[in-house]
Scaffold this active site. Structure first.
Site, PDB file in Angstrom:
ATOM      1  N   ASN A   1      41.812  38.609  46.615  1.00  0.00           N
ATOM      2  CA  ASN A   1      40.507  39.116  46.207  1.00  0.00           C
ATOM      3  C   ASN A   1      39.595  38.974  47.423  1.00  0.00           C
ATOM      4  O   ASN A   1      39.108  37.884  47.718  1.00  0.00           O
ATOM      5  CB  ASN A   1      40.002  38.294  45.022  1.00  0.00           C
ATOM      6  CG  ASN A   1      38.674  38.789  44.492  1.00  0.00           C
ATOM      7  OD1 ASN A   1      38.053  39.695  45.067  1.00  0.00           O
ATOM      8  ND2 ASN A   1      38.227  38.190  43.411  1.00  0.00           N
TER       9      ASN A   1
ATOM     10  N   HIS B   1      34.669  44.038  35.636  1.00  0.00           N
ATOM     11  CA  HIS B   1      35.349  42.919  34.952  1.00  0.00           C
ATOM     12  C   HIS B   1      36.480  43.432  34.058  1.00  0.00           C
ATOM     13  O   HIS B   1      36.873  42.771  33.098  1.00  0.00           O
ATOM     14  CB  HIS B   1      34.370  42.086  34.084  1.00  0.00           C
ATOM     15  CG  HIS B   1      33.406  41.268  34.898  1.00  0.00           C
ATOM     16  ND1 HIS B   1      32.147  40.971  34.464  1.00  0.00           N
ATOM     17  CD2 HIS B   1      33.537  40.686  36.109  1.00  0.00           C
ATOM     18  CE1 HIS B   1      31.529  40.245  35.376  1.00  0.00           C
ATOM     19  NE2 HIS B   1      32.364  40.063  36.396  1.00  0.00           N
TER      20      HIS B   1
ATOM     21  N   ARG C   1      42.735  42.867  44.186  1.00  0.00           N
ATOM     22  CA  ARG C   1      41.673  43.223  43.241  1.00  0.00           C
ATOM     23  C   ARG C   1      40.718  44.183  43.956  1.00  0.00           C
ATOM     24  O   ARG C   1      40.194  43.867  45.026  1.00  0.00           O
ATOM     25  CB  ARG C   1      40.914  41.977  42.823  1.00  0.00           C
ATOM     26  CG  ARG C   1      39.758  42.309  41.933  1.00  0.00           C
ATOM     27  CD  ARG C   1      38.924  41.101  41.629  1.00  0.00           C
ATOM     28  NE  ARG C   1      37.876  41.480  40.694  1.00  0.00           N
ATOM     29  CZ  ARG C   1      36.846  40.687  40.424  1.00  0.00           C
ATOM     30  NH1 ARG C   1      36.760  39.503  40.988  1.00  0.00           N
ATOM     31  NH2 ARG C   1      35.925  41.078  39.583  1.00  0.00           N
TER      32      ARG C   1
ATOM     33  N   ARG D   1      21.632  38.683  40.368  1.00  0.00           N
ATOM     34  CA  ARG D   1      21.351  40.092  40.047  1.00  0.00           C
ATOM     35  C   ARG D   1      20.446  40.185  38.825  1.00  0.00           C
ATOM     36  O   ARG D   1      20.607  39.406  37.879  1.00  0.00           O
ATOM     37  CB  ARG D   1      22.659  40.838  39.740  1.00  0.00           C
ATOM     38  CG  ARG D   1      23.567  40.963  40.932  1.00  0.00           C
ATOM     39  CD  ARG D   1      24.862  41.654  40.543  1.00  0.00           C
ATOM     40  NE  ARG D   1      25.983  41.004  41.199  1.00  0.00           N
ATOM     41  CZ  ARG D   1      27.225  40.999  40.746  1.00  0.00           C
ATOM     42  NH1 ARG D   1      27.523  41.604  39.617  1.00  0.00           N
ATOM     43  NH2 ARG D   1      28.179  40.388  41.430  1.00  0.00           N
TER      44      ARG D   1
ATOM     45  N   GLU E   1      42.479  36.471  35.900  1.00  0.00           N
ATOM     46  CA  GLU E   1      42.578  37.797  36.502  1.00  0.00           C
ATOM     47  C   GLU E   1      43.799  37.909  37.416  1.00  0.00           C
ATOM     48  O   GLU E   1      44.435  38.961  37.493  1.00  0.00           O
ATOM     49  CB  GLU E   1      41.287  38.106  37.266  1.00  0.00           C
ATOM     50  CG  GLU E   1      40.132  38.352  36.313  1.00  0.00           C
ATOM     51  CD  GLU E   1      38.766  38.116  36.915  1.00  0.00           C
ATOM     52  OE1 GLU E   1      38.516  36.999  37.421  1.00  0.00           O
ATOM     53  OE2 GLU E   1      37.933  39.034  36.878  1.00  0.00           O
TER      54      GLU E   1
END
Ligand code: ADP
Length: 404
Positions: free
Chosen positions: A7, A179, A90, A240, A385
């Site tokens: 990732n 996600h 990813r 964010r 993940e």
């Protein structure tokens, strides 16, 4: 068969070496602060963790250090990098082109580059990981797995923004959702745990980490999600802002003569929990400060939970009822306080948490935290993940070998 999952972010690379036959993690870790003098390699293997400063001027050098520690003659988990059968990456944004995982080839790389325009903050860094592996292990097959792909089933009336239709046609501006890899894991895992096929379940998954999103999953398919064209929309996140009136950036640009990059930074890096609390983007720190009586920290928590509650409640309507609400990722898996606040005062929708079970669930556990009388069951499921990326990588590799 060993699969390396990568990732690659702007200044970090997270990695996990999986044994895909028994789905175990052989080693994992991350390099942070790539390109600076403070680059650090954290590595975990056999229950032991090491943390060392390293030289990593770019992603290729960083990933070469990961391969070095994995193959170290004294402590390495593998003897040789050629033991790595494949590398799975990813990738944040697949745009409209990628609705499935793909084996990396020249065409795929070209299409990934075409997605830079709509994902400038993520995809270029993800691709650095692919290029680094091409240099370091040229013969190894590589697979790209997309965070957007799970959301390919969201219907057009839900993914379009009410802008002139030609803007969608010209610039592919629409909701994509993110996600997705985590949502896929949660859907499959919840089905295993409850022994109910995913095709019979209506799930709302709350992925609450530094990035946070809520997704409505109907009979195994995503039908709505809170993130949008980019991962900025929706919930309040670490740095964010999530949903705001789209006029606000325009207003600020004219009032403060801000450039596009200033607004990017304001909305993506200076807002959210950090912006409100003025303390930190890290929920643990904010909870600690809130416990000490800091009012801005308390406000940040209230806002975070309220926004999540608004999304969950509206998704119960979207799904016309819900069977399971799941909490996952750092905050969702570990914070009884945040789960309790989000789930409070929802009994009219058939949601009641069991406070005792909730308070005991502080990480690493798969638990039903709903009260007996709760019509909607509430679960905590740690997401994984890396295993989804490893499974996808193996699946594509097997298909490719069969076709040959
Ligand atoms: P990422 O999106 O970067 O993968 P994670 O899923 O690791 O993030 O989640 C990170 C967030 O989880 C941070 O805000 C962190 O403070 C929060 N977190 C981790 N442990 C706890 C805890 N025990 N209580 C509350 N928040 C926690």
């Amino acid at each position: 068969m060993k699969i390396l999952v990568l990732n690659s972010g702007s200044s970090s690379v997270k990695y996990e070496l999986c044994n895909i036959e028994n789905e175990t993690c052989l080693a994992e870790g991350q390099i942070e602060a790539i390109g600076t003098e403070g680059a650090i390699l954290e590595h975990s293997q056999d229950g032991k963790k090491t943390k060392n400063p390293i030289l990593a001027k770019d992603h290729t050098e960083a990933i070469s250090k990961i391969l070095k520690i994995l193959t170290s003659p004294e402590t390495g988990i593998i003897k040789n990098k050629n033991e790595i059968a494949a590398v799975g990456h990813r990738i944040v944004h697949g745009g409209e082109y990628f609705t499935e995982s793909a084996i990396v080839n020249e065409n795929v790389k070209k299409k990934l580059e075409e997605c830079y325009d709509i994902a400038p903050l993520h995809n270029p860094h993800n691709v650095k990981g692919i290029l680094a592996i091409e240099t370091l292990i040229p013969s190894v097959p590589q697979v790209v797995v997309f965070d957007t792909a799970f959301h390919k089933t969201i219907p057009e009336y839900a993914f379009l923004y009410a802008l002139p239709y030609k803007i969608y046609q010209q610039y592919s501006i629409r909701k994509y959702g993110f996600h997705g890899i985590s949502n896929q894991y949660i859907t499959e895992r919840l089905s295993e745990v409850t022994k109910i096929p995913a095709t019979k379940l209506k799930i709302i998954n709350c992925h609450l980490g530094n990035g946070a999103s809520v997704t409505a999953i109907k009979y195994g398919k995503s039908v709505e999600t809170s993130m949008g064209f980019t991962p900025l929309e929706g919930l309040i996140m670490g740095t964010r802002c999530g949903d705001i009136d789209p006029s606000i950036p325009l207003h600020l640009m004219s009032r403060e003569s801000l450039k596009t990059s200033d607004v990017q930074s304001l909305l993506n890096r200076q807002s959210g929990l950090l912006g409100i609390s003025q303390i930190s983007s890290d929920m643990r720190t904010i909870i600690k400060k809130s416990d000490e009586g800091n009012e801005k920290a308390m406000l940040a928590i209230e806002m975070f939970c309220y926004r999540a509650k608004k999304y969950i409640s509206s998704y119960i309507g979207v799904l016309n009822g819900c069977d399971y609400i799941v909490f996952s990722a750092g905050i969702g898996e570990r914070s009884p306080l945040i789960r309790r606040k989000i789930m409070s005062d929802l009994d009219s929708l058939g949601i009641t948490i069991d406070e005792e079970k909730n308070s005991k669930c502080i990480g690493g556990c798969e638990t039903d935290i709903s009260d007996k009388k709760s019509k909607i069951k509430i679960y905590v499921i740690p997401t994984n993940e890396a295993i989804v990326i490893a499974r996808e990588t193996k699946k594509l590799l097997d298909n490719f070998t069969q076709k040959k």
